[in-house]
Each structure stands twice: as C-alpha cells, then as structure tokens.
Design an enzyme around this catalytic site. Structure first.
Site, mmCIF file in Angstrom:
data_model
loop_
_atom_site.group_PDB
_atom_site.id
_atom_site.type_symbol
_atom_site.label_atom_id
_atom_site.label_comp_id
_atom_site.label_asym_id
_atom_site.label_seq_id
_atom_site.Cartn_x
_atom_site.Cartn_y
_atom_site.Cartn_z
ATOM 1 N N ASP A 1 0.874 -1.157 0.000
ATOM 2 C CA ASP A 1 0.000 0.000 0.000
ATOM 3 C C ASP A 1 0.925 1.224 0.000
ATOM 4 O O ASP A 1 2.130 1.112 0.244
ATOM 5 C CB ASP A 1 -0.954 -0.013 1.205
ATOM 6 C CG ASP A 1 -2.178 0.890 0.972
ATOM 7 O OD1 ASP A 1 -2.117 1.766 0.082
ATOM 8 O OD2 ASP A 1 -3.189 0.731 1.689
ATOM 9 N N TRP A 2 0.373 2.371 -0.284
ATOM 10 C CA TRP A 2 1.194 3.559 -0.515
ATOM 11 C C TRP A 2 1.939 3.956 0.768
ATOM 12 O O TRP A 2 1.310 4.246 1.778
ATOM 13 C CB TRP A 2 0.320 4.675 -1.068
ATOM 14 C CG TRP A 2 0.251 4.680 -2.576
ATOM 15 C CD1 TRP A 2 0.481 5.761 -3.389
ATOM 16 C CD2 TRP A 2 -0.030 3.592 -3.473
ATOM 17 N NE1 TRP A 2 0.378 5.401 -4.725
ATOM 18 C CE2 TRP A 2 0.064 4.080 -4.802
ATOM 19 C CE3 TRP A 2 -0.307 2.236 -3.306
ATOM 20 C CZ2 TRP A 2 -0.132 3.282 -5.936
ATOM 21 C CZ3 TRP A 2 -0.513 1.440 -4.429
ATOM 22 C CH2 TRP A 2 -0.424 1.962 -5.713
#
Ligand code: NOJ
Length: 756
Positions: A270-271
């Site tokens: 995920d970012w």
C-alpha cells in the site's frame, strides 16, 4: 416491467461463462515462460526498476546516477502509481490507478455502485458484469492495473472503508472478489486483491497490530483472497498493518499468500507501507509503492537500494529475479504486451462510459434492499401526492464532485470518501428521478430538501399520500475529516439528526417511507416501530444512477431482490466488536477476540435478536421452498494439505462432493428474483457459528413458475481449519446439517450431509 425482461435476458446470455473456474496454472505457466525469457535480458538495475514505483523525485537519480544507469521514465508519475519503462525488452511501463468502483481522478468515466451495493444483489452475474464494465473503462484509459477489488471483511459495523468491499461474510465476499477479478481481468486489466491482510479499521491503520488467531484467519479473512487466486488475480496489495508490518511479514506473505494460496502474481505495498529493504524483499514484497520512502524524499527502500542490498548480500539475486519475473508474468498473463493502450487520464482523454449507465441502474435496483413494507404500501401505485424530504434526496449545490475525493455528505450519497472513489459523470438525485417518474402517474411532488428545517419537513409531509424521508450515513478513508468523522464512523446513528427528521415526518404522515443511503448499518430503533413508518428501503451506495435505481423499486418496475450483506442491530453494542479508537504511544494492539463470530455468526451464537438479519430482504412476491434432497458424501476425518487449496485448483478439495437440491416456486402475483441461501451447521464440538453461509443463488421466476435449484458443496466448504495439524479437515465429530432458506434466520428446509 421492461427492465425485468432485459435483466433476465442478460442472465440467459451470460450465465454460461460466469463462475467457471479457469485452469490457473497453465495460463500462469505460459506467462512465466515469457517473463523468464525477458528477465534474462535485464541487468540488475533494470530488474529493480520493475520493483519500484516511480517516485517522482529527480534527486533520486542524481544520488544514484554515478553508480548505475537508471531506466528511462523513472521520474514522472502520471497515474496513482507507475512502474517505469524498460526499452530493451519493449516494456512500456505500468500505470496503476484507483479505485475499486471506477477510474479515479479523471473524466469521461462511470461512477459504479460501491462494492457493498453489488454485494447486496447477491447476484454473481451482476458482480461479474460490473467487473467487466470497470475493466473496459480502465483499459480504455490505458490503465494497466486497477487498484481493486477491496475484500477486507466488515468485521466492525462502523469500519470506515468496509463499503468498498462486499460485507461481513467471507463466503459472500469471496464470491464478490472472485467475480470482480474475473470481470476486470476479462478485459485485460490486472486486478489487485486488497488489502492483505486484516485492514478492517481505518483508525491507527499504520500503527496497529491486528492480532488474529490462525483458525479465524484461515476460515474468514483469507477466504476472499483464496477466491481471488482461483480467479487468477494478477496482483495483491499488502496493508499498512504493523507489528510486524504487513508488507514485510514472512508468515502472511511467503507463508499464507505465496505458500498456501499459491499466489504467482506480484505483491505491491500500500502507498508508503514499505518499511525496509532486505526484510521486505526477503519476506515477500515484490514492488514498493509509490516508490519513495516518504513523499518527495527522493530515496526508495527498493530501486537502487535494493540493487545495493544484492551487492552486499542481504538479498539474493534470485529473489530479485523472482520479483521482476512476477511483475512481467502478470503483464503477460493479461496480454498487456499486445496492443495495450497508453495511459490517457488527462482532460483530453477518451470517454469510456459506453453504455454502462444501464448496467449501473440495474445493479442499483437489484442492490436495493426492501426491509419494511407494511400492508403492501410499496410498490407505489398512483399516489396523488408524494412529499420528498431530506438533503439526501437532493444534489450538492456545488456539484457532485465538489468535495475532494467525495469528502462531504451533501445531497444524495452515492459513495463514501477517500481513495476508493471516482468522479461522477453526473449524479441522478432522487428528487429529479421521482419528479420525472411522477409525471407518468400524475403525482404531485412536494419537496423539502433540508435535514435541519423540521418545520418545513412537517409542512411538506402534511396531507400527502406518501412521505419519502431520505437519511444518510457516511464514512471513508483515514485522513479526511468529514463532519467530525475521521475515516471510521464514531457511532451508527444517521447523520444530520436523521432520526429527528424521520420522527417529525412520521408525526404528521401515516405513510412515511424511509430511504437510507449508507456505508453500513445504522441503528433505526428510534422510529422503526412507529406505526406511521410504513416502509424502509436500504438504498446502499449506488453511484451515478442513484435516483433511477430507486424509482425502479419504488414504482415496482423492478421487483426488489436485494439482501443485506451485513446485520442491522437494535443497538450498536450488540455487535461483537467495535472500532478501537484508543491512542497508543507504541503499536496499538487490536485483538480479534471474537474469533469466528463476526456479524450474524455472533448474533446467532449469543442469541441476540437483530433488527434485520444478514441475508434478509423483502420482495413484492412470495416464494415457496420444498423437496430438499441431499446427495453425495464427504469422508469423515479426511484432511487436506493447506497448499492444495490455492495452488492446485483441480484438487479434490474443491470438487463438488455433495449436492443439495430443492424446488423453488414463485407463489405470488408478480415476477421477481428470489435469493435462496444455504447455511451449514457443523457438529457442535467444533465451536463453529450455528449457521455458516456456503451457497446462494439469484433465481428469476414468473408467478406460478418453479425451478429445481442445486447447490454444490466441496470438501473445502465442509471443512474447518485444524490448527494443530495445519490442515483443512472434515470433522469426524458427527453429522453436518444443512439448511436452505431466505435469510440467515429464515430457514425453510433442513437436511443432513452423510459422512462416510
Ligand atoms: C491507500 C489506500 O489504502 C489504497 O487502497 C489505495 O489504493 C492507495 N492508497 C493508492 O491511492
């Protein structure tokens, strides 16, 4: 009834190819052959390009340029995430774009119903067709990777992002995930199963530990990911969850995902959820997103840092080869090496909506759940007058896209907020759709579109044949604060004092019908038993066609067939777990101490009467269930290796072993779909929930028509996870009961499964 026949035609033509499991391994095998050949031509510097999002900061190149030659296109991110191109293998790079309900941050796209609304259809064909239509739009915009579907379970009723997914049950969510992945990938777009794993609340998502026992993990939270593997999902996004970080957790990434589930695609973070180089790479992460350690830092955990880790020996060259191979294999698997459009998300980009509006409207109608219909007040016949009351019936005066990532609740609520959104091309407000439809029945519409002006609401509601009251509840991603709500909801109340609005109108109109647009359950007990509240319609998060899907149900152009994908309780405290809002100086510990008993499984076990149970929904007709027969058997005490589940799709573990057949008849007066549901009851010594969903269907029948319906159950469906042997096992403790019915509590037929 025109829409109904259109709908059944869709069924007939498409059912033939929906649901068939594909021969996963041969397709992956062929993709791996191509990927391995390409990798042979790459230097280490080029391989690490594949593992690293484009960070968008030129400092990065300046720092490392003296050490290695860096691939072209490394510095500009045009999509939510990008992987750079590599010229010598004609790899043009990869564009990754949110969201799970449409192409984000562009124009000329559709805003599809949220996952929670397509889940409420309990209709695999519609789940699949939504995926196909989204895939067409992502492809049309030149996006290689759609950052969805979302498949974390609604463990918590107030969970901020659960609306992006498919509700509170692993089986239903698994079917949503499976059909969505098949649909998206049928158009050559890579789907992403997210978030792996246990990102069930937003608060503290990057600084909390979800502590889940092994059996619960297997039987509940892993299941939608398993189904995604069976649909050949190309990629998986690991979550923010800490301790140890989900993106460097050997047990979950290498153990569960790549081991037991046999995942052959690539894992992206995920970012900003990557926190190391060697640990992340060695424990199963393949790509770091969006690329840099912190926004604009110019430094990456992967990229050249990873190449240096290989040089100094903390990561093996073979592991980097595997990472790069996985990324290219997924790209080949989807045929993206052949004529794939280049990304075009800017203002002059193509309009990709096609004719998806009609599918969206169909899903909206089919995902609308009719919960209360006293004395058959619905469908509306030809009322002389209708009051339309509440802000949720109207439009945001600044336009449907006025708030960044939909971070406001003004006008009809078609989706929650955050990265899981898309721009609306338009948004049909209920007031407009109702006004148009009313013309055909010569009905006068009396609006009052304020939530706070109770006197105006009472005035509008006085003297009309019907009063429709619209209320909402909103939530979304952490980091956006909307009306004092930071991601997860603070409580399960209707927003804007919706209870007061309903009560005020009900005090003046004895035919008050409440329409709820919501991200999840709300508590309706303040007014649900008021004698003047004659109807309740759960309208979910319908996307751009909100008002149109609603009028199809209100006027009976579509006979409602939506069923709740979660339980609506009488009190918030009736749910087995709540969002943990504690603040911790260290990692916040979140024990999943309810174990297997989430949502209806808990209500059944603890004998708590819900207001409306999981799987419930009314129709304008009635159905009769009869003649159950159970054939086949499973072997008592038989067990199966964990790896057989995912990696080998032809394994006997997944073949049908037991068939349950019964007759379903429409014994009412209008055509419609029934959603028969199959629940299994395991021997009590296993401590499973009393009823566990293992089958459902959506069956269209005209009045008088009957059909034999069959559900097939595999050994996997009838097994529990034995933590001691680490195997799936058919218990030898006694018989397995099976029930067929119309909800998780409306059991109509009972049978027993033979154990040999
Ligand atoms: C964070 C979200 O959790 C994830 O779902 C999303 O895809 C990425 N940001 C990219 O926006």
């Amino acid at each position: 009834m025109a829409r109904v026949s259109l709908f059944s035609l869709t069924f007939a033509t498409l059912l033939s190819f929906v649901g068939a499991q594909r021969a996963a391994s041969t397709e992956w095998d062929a993709a791996y052959v191509k990927a391995e050949a390409a990798i042979a031509n790459l230097s280490l510097s080029e391989k690490v390009i594949l593992t690293t999002g484009v960070s968008g900061n030129p400092l990065y190149s300046t720092l490392f340029m003296p050490i290695r030659t860096i691939g072209e296109g490394y510095f500009s991110s045009s999509c939510t995430g990008n992987i750079a191109s590599i010229g010598n293998i004609s790899f043009p790079g990869i564009c990754l774009q949110d969201s799970a309900l449409g192409v984000k941050s562009t124009q000329g796209n559709s805003a599809f119903p949220a996952g929670i609304t397509v889940a409420a259809t309990w209709n695999r064909t519609l789940m699949y067709l939504r995926g196909v239509a989204m895939g067409e739009e992502f492809r049309g915009k030149g996006v290689n990777v759609q950052l969805g579907p979302y498949m974390n379970l609604m463990r918590l009723p107030a969970s901020g992002r659960a609306w992006e997914g498919f509700g509170a049950d692993p089986y239903l969510s698994g079917e949503g995930a499976y059909q969505s992945v098949l649909g998206i990938q049928s158009r050559g777009v890579q789907a992403v199963a997210k978030h792996f794993i246990n990102n069930e609340q937003e608060r503290s998502r990057a600084s909390s530990s979800s502590n889940v026992d092994d059996r619960t993990e297997h039987e509940l939270y892993l299941h939608p990911f398993l189904r995604s593997m069976q649909a050949n999902v190309a990629a998986v996004m690991c979550s923010y969850i800490n301790n140890s970080y989900a993106c460097e957790n050997n047990a979950t990434l290498n153990g569960y995902l790549k081991g037991e589930l046999g995942f052959r695609g690539w894992v992206m973070s995920d970012w900003y959820a990557t926190h190391s180089t060697a640990d992340a790479a060695n424990h199963g992460l393949d790509v770091t997103m969006p690329g840099d350690v912190l926004p604009g830092s110019g430094i990456s955990w992967f990229g050249e840092t990873l190449a240096i880790a290989v040089d100094v020996g903390t990561v093996n060259q073979s592991r980097v080869d595997d990472m790069a191979t996985r990324i290219l294999a997924a790209w080949y698997l989807l045929g993206q090496d052949q004529d794939y459009p280049t990304p075009n998300l800017g203002s002059g980009g193509p309009d990709v909506q096609g004719d998806h509006a009609s599918l969206i409207r169909t899903i909206d109608a089919a995902g609308t759940v009719l919960l209360k219909n006293d004395k058959g007040v619905l469908p509306l016949t030809a009322p002389r007058s209708i009051a339309v009351i509440g802000n949720g019936a109207g439009s945001n005066p600044s336009g449907p896209n006025a708030c960044a990532d939909r971070s406001c609740d003004d006008g009809v609520l078609g989706m929650g907020w955050g990265s899981g959104t898309a721009n609306y091309p338009y948004l049909i407000a209920p007031i407009d759709a109702i006004t148009n439809r009313s013309q055909t029945t010569n009905t006068t519409v009396v609006p009052s579109l304020s939530d706070s002006d109770l006197n105006a609401a009472a005035t509008a509601g006085t003297g009309t044949d019907v009063a429709l009251v619209f209320i909402t509840a909103d939530s979304g991603e952490f980091g956006y604060i909307v009306e004092w709500t930071d991601g997860d909801r603070n409580n399960l109340n209707a927003w804007h004092n919706g209870d007061d609005l309903v009560q005020k109108v009900a005090s003046v109109n004895n035919n008050t019908i409440v329409i709820v647009n919501t991200v999840g359950p709300i508590i309706v007990d303040a007014w649900i038993d008021h004698p003047n509240v004659t109807g309740l319609i759960w309208s979910g998060l319908p996307g751009q066609e909100a008002g149109n899907g609603l009028i199809d149900v209100l006027w009976g152009d579509y006979n409602p067939s939506g069923r709740l994908p979660y339980t609506i309780a009488k009190n918030q405290s009736d749910y087995p777990a709540q969002v943990n809002f504690n603040i911790s100086l260290t990692t916040l510990q979140i024990p999943y101490s309810e174990g297997l008993f989430i949502d209806y499984r808990h209500f059944d076990q603890a004998n708590i009467e819900p207001r409306y149970e999981f799987g419930f929904g009314l129709s304008y007709t009635t159905f009769d269930y009869s003649g159950i027969s159970v054939s086949g058997s499973v072997t008592s005490g038989s067990n199966y290796n964990a790896t057989a589940v995912g990696a080998s799709l032809d394994a006997s573990l997944h073949e049908s072993a037991v068939s349950v057949t019964f007759t379903l008849q429409n014994n009412g007066t209008v055509a419609g779909h029934e959603i028969p549901q199959l629940y299994v009851t395991f021997p009590s010594s296993l401590n499973e929930p009393p009823y566990v969903l293992k089958g459902f269907d959506s069956v269209f029948l005209v009045p008088g028509q009957f059909e034999q319906v069959t559900f097939n159950l595999s050994p996997y469906d009838l097994s529990y996870w034995n933590v001691e042997t680490q195997m799936w096992e058919v218990s030898s403790a006694g018989e397995i009961g099976v029930t067929i019915g119309a909800s998780s509590r409306d059991h109509r037929l009972f049978g027993q499964i033979t154990l040999q």
